[in-house]
Structure formats: structure tokens, C-alpha cells
Design an enzyme around this catalytic site. Structure first.
Site, PDB file in Angstrom:
ATOM      1  N   GLU A 196       3.155   9.657 -82.833  1.00 33.63           N
ATOM      2  CA  GLU A 196       4.157   9.621 -83.889  1.00 33.63           C
ATOM      3  C   GLU A 196       3.716   8.742 -85.051  1.00 33.63           C
ATOM      4  OE1 GLU A 196       7.245   8.196 -81.094  1.00 33.63           O
ATOM      5  OE2 GLU A 196       7.411   6.525 -82.473  1.00 33.63           O
ATOM      6  N   CYS A 211      -1.052   3.317 -75.128  1.00 32.16           N
ATOM      7  CA  CYS A 211      -1.725   2.041 -75.410  1.00 32.16           C
ATOM      8  C   CYS A 211      -2.150   1.383 -74.106  1.00 32.16           C
ATOM      9  CB  CYS A 211      -0.790   1.117 -76.177  1.00 32.16           C
ATOM     10  SG  CYS A 211      -1.559  -0.475 -76.576  1.00 32.16           S
ATOM     11  N   CYS A 215       2.288  -4.082 -73.197  1.00 31.06           N
ATOM     12  CA  CYS A 215       3.253  -5.171 -73.410  1.00 31.06           C
ATOM     13  C   CYS A 215       4.605  -4.765 -72.819  1.00 31.06           C
ATOM     14  CB  CYS A 215       3.403  -5.468 -74.893  1.00 31.06           C
ATOM     15  SG  CYS A 215       1.850  -5.987 -75.646  1.00 31.06           S
TER      16      CYS A 215
HETATM   17 FE1  SF4 Z   1       0.166  -1.784 -77.324  1.00 35.47          FE
HETATM   18 FE2  SF4 Z   1       1.451  -4.098 -76.995  1.00 35.47          FE
HETATM   19 FE3  SF4 Z   1       1.049  -3.120 -79.474  1.00 35.47          FE
HETATM   20 FE4  SF4 Z   1       2.782  -1.920 -77.790  1.00 35.47          FE
HETATM   21  S1  SF4 Z   1       2.971  -3.970 -78.669  1.00 35.47           S
HETATM   22  S2  SF4 Z   1       1.280  -0.926 -79.053  1.00 35.47           S
HETATM   23  S3  SF4 Z   1       1.730  -2.217 -75.804  1.00 35.47           S
HETATM   24  S4  SF4 Z   1      -0.485  -3.777 -77.994  1.00 35.47           S
END
Ligand code: SF4
Ligand code: SAH
Length: 362
Positions: free
Chosen positions: A95, A121, A125
């Protein structure tokens, strides 16, 4: 099926020259093609009327100009935020967002595209909708660039002939994925966004947001294009940050802060720190004091965001009163900061949220 290799947006200017030579054409044709792609925002080779017809036909059969298909689109109630879900050639989805800041037509008007750099990702997180979707693959440069071109093409239509206004003024690498974990492709896309033959966006108009990959921040500091750097901090102690952002165990705050100091010293760019406030987790006045102490002396700026709600029951947005008390403490401690209003919450504009809804529906 088309492959990444035959997308014209994956080619640097030098590679495009080689490609047109391989078709038996003079190298200057490459600049003509770039002009059509990046200035005229062409979506087909037929449009490139100053190229000989046989070349246009060869291009159309040998290489593609598009790898993204829009499959869902949402516009916020105030019309200022758009979110698009794209299907890639291999069926995976990403997106991208578009945000309008400042009064339309005014000198402060900013038209910002927020791009994804990975499908999912790998960082994971705890509070992030993308992180919870797992990791599938890196995007290639063309897939990153086309997210910007998509909004340029569509804005260009809306804006008609008003050439003084640029359809896109800023690009932020804040969509799905960790840009510095896909360094080469991200850098190639930035070179094209920045180059005169490409989109000609200034380095100041490009922001990379990173979770804090220390060696890559150091590498970025040595590049010849000095983009803006945003670091997703969210906590000012290792104990808390280890919980929110697991990569902190590998690159703890001492190392991360040293890399941020280095970035400022080498590039002159003031780093921004992103801090999303989650109720009862990282949002007390004591946390604000801790943050101020961590950043003391560094020329920087803090973006405070009330956390976006996700499926997680643990991470809920802080109440407005708590956010304001946090901000007051930060300001009183002399830290430059902005409270970012959460744009486009009504269209799930938070990182990875439209896609997770879409996946859940299937
Ligand atoms: Fe990846 Fe963390 Fe960024 Fe989300 S916040 S995109 S999990 S690095
Ligand atoms: N991987 C990069 C860039 C993509 S995330 C990074 O982490 O910086 C873009 C921003 O959205 C980051 O600052 C990230 O921490 C933030 N973010 C992710 N989930 C969020 C949530 N639920 N609420 C508020 N911000 C969130």
C-alpha cells in the site's frame, strides 16, 4: 508473466542507454524515453511520438512501463489523504499513501507520497500492523518509483495545465517495510527521484524513515545525496525499546544515537525522531524527561504521534490529555517538537492497515 528485469523503471539512465543500444538505437534515445516517463508521465510507449514507430513497437514488446495495479483505493472524508492498495506482478500486495498539507495553491502546499519498500517487514515491531504481517520480499526500484508516478499521473490529470504547481512535492519512505533493510533498491529509486532526468525532487524533499539500522545509517551519511532522516524511536531506554522495537537488542540506543550524531555532522541534516504514544507504555511525563535527556545537545526534532490503533490489545493510542502533557514536558525541556495530527485515520492510513484489512477479508 512480466518479470522485474523488464520493467523500464528498474533501469538507471546508464542501463537504459545500454538497453536502447542493444536495440540498435543511438544512446540519446534513452533521454527521450526518460523525458516521456518522468516529465510527461506517459503510461504507454505509443504516446512517445518523437520516437520512431519501430522503436516504440520494440519497446512495447520488450519492456514494461508499469508493474503495479491499483486494486483498492480510499479517500479520507476531508479529501486530503488517499490510500491505494496495489497488486504487484507476482500477486503480492503493498500500500501507498498520498497526503496534502497546507492550503491548496499556497506556497506552503505540500503533496507528499508515502511509499512502501518491502512486502511486509522482517523487523516485527510489536505495535505495527505491517510488522505483524511477516516478511515476504523486497520491492525492486521500479516498484518503489511507480508508487510515486501513480500519484503524479493521477494528480497531474486533476491539476490540468497549472505548471507552477507540482503534482508531488515530497516523498517519504514510511510505508510498509524497513527501507534500510532494502538498501540498494531504495537508493536506486532515490537516485532517480532526485536526478534531473528523473523526477528532480530535492534531497530535502525526500525522507527515509528507519527503525534504526546502525551500519546502514552510517552508510547513508556517506552518500552524495543528503536525504532527510527520520528515526522511529518510540522509547528512550533500552529496556522499553527492546520490547517495542526488537532490533534494539542488536543496535542499542547508545550506538543508534552515535549514528544519528554522525548523520548530522556529515550531512548537516537535522534528524527527526518519531515517537508514537501508546497508553500506559511510553507516554508518561517521566518518559518525556527520559527522551529529552537522550536527545540533549543534538540538533534534532521530535514528531509526536498518538499511536494508531491496530489489532493489538496491548497497544492502544494515548488519550489526548496524556499526549499534551508529554508534549509540554518535552517543550519545557527545550526539545523542538511537533504533535502530528493523525492524518487519515478514517481510511486506515496507518502503516500497513489497509492491507491487513484486505488480507483479513480473504
Ligand atoms: Fe517494520 Fe517496525 Fe517499521 Fe513496522 S515499525 S515497518 S515492523 S520496522
Ligand atoms: N520501517 C520504517 C518505516 C515504515 S513505518 C520505520 O519503522 O521507521 C513508518 C512509521 O510508522 C514508523 O515511525 C513506525 O514506527 C510508525 N508506526 C508503525 N505502527 C504504528 C502505530 N500503530 N501507530 C503509530 N505509528 C506507527
Amino acid at each position: 508473466m512480466k518479470t522485474a528485469r523488464n520493467n523500464i523503471l528498474n533501469l538507471s539512465r546508464t542501463e537504459l542507454k545500454e538497453f536502447v543500444r542493444s536495440l540498435g538505437e543511438p544512446a540519446y534515445r534513452a533521454d527521450q524515453i526518460l523525458w516521456w516517463v518522468y516529465k510527461k508521465l506517459a503510461t504507454s510507449f505509443e504516446e512517445m511520438t518523437d520516437l520512431p514507430l519501430p522503436l516504440r513497437q520494440k519497446l512495447a514488446s520488450g519492456i514494461s512501463l508499469s508493474n503495479l495495479t491499483s486494486i483498492d483505493e480510499k479517500i479520507s472524508a476531508d479529501g486530503q489523504t488517499r490510500k491505494v492498495l496495489f497488486r504487484l506482478d507476482d500477486g503480492k500486495t503493498i500500500e501507498s499513501g498520498f497526503m496534502l498539507y497546507g492550503r491548496e495553491g499556497s506556497s506552503r502546499e505540500r503533496r507528499t507520497v508515502c511509499v512502501s519498500t518491502q512486502v511486509g517487514c522482517p523487523i516485527g515491531c510489536a505495535f505495527c500492523a505491517t510488522g505483524q504481517q511477516g516478511f515476504e520480499r523486497n520491492l525492486n526500484p521500479g516498484e518503489i518509483i511507480e508508487q510515486v508516478l501513480y500519484f503524479m499521473r493521477s494528480m497531474n490529470k486533476d491539476m490540468g495545465t497549472d505548471l507552477a504547481r507540482r503534482p508531488v512535492t515530497n516523498v517519504v519512505f514510511m510505508g510498509m517495510g524497513e527501507p534500510l533493510a532494502n538498501y540498494e533498491a531504495v537508493w536506486q529509486s532515490i537516485a532517480m527521484l532526485n536526478s534531473k532526468q528523473g523526477l528532480n525532487l530535492g534531497a530535502r524533499q525526500i525522507t527515509i524513515s528507519t527503525v534504526g539500522l546502525v551500519p546502514q545509517i552510517q552508510r547513508l551519511a556517506r552518500e552524495n545525496i543528503h536525504v532527510e532522516l527520520a528515526v522511529s524511536l518510540h522509547a528512550a531506554s533500552d529496556e522499553l525499546r527492546n520490547r517495542l522495537v526488537p532490533i534494539n537488542k542488536k543496535y542499542p540506543l547508545r550506538q543508534l544515537m552515535a549514528a544519528c550524531w554522525e548523520y548530522f555532522e556529515k550531512t548537516g541534516r537535522r534528524p527527526t525522531f518519531e515517537y508514537a504514544l501508546f497508553r500506559g507504555i511510553n507516554d508518561s511525563v517521566g518518559h518525556a524527561r527520559e527522551l529529552a535527556a537522550l536527545l540533549e545537545g543534538l540538533t534534532c526534532h521530535v514528531n509526536l504521534i498518538a499511536g494508531n490503533p491496530t489489532k493489538s490489545k496491548e497497544f492502544v493510542p494515548s488519550p489526548r490529555k496524556t499526549v499534551l502533557a508529554f508534549q509540554k514536558q518535552l517543550t519545557d525541556s527545550g526539545i523542538s517538537n511537533t504533535l502530528r495530527l493523525s492524518k487519515g485515520v478514517d481510511i486506515e492510513a496507518g502503516c500497513g492497515q489497509l492491507r491487513s484489512r484486505w488480507i483479513a477479508a480473504r
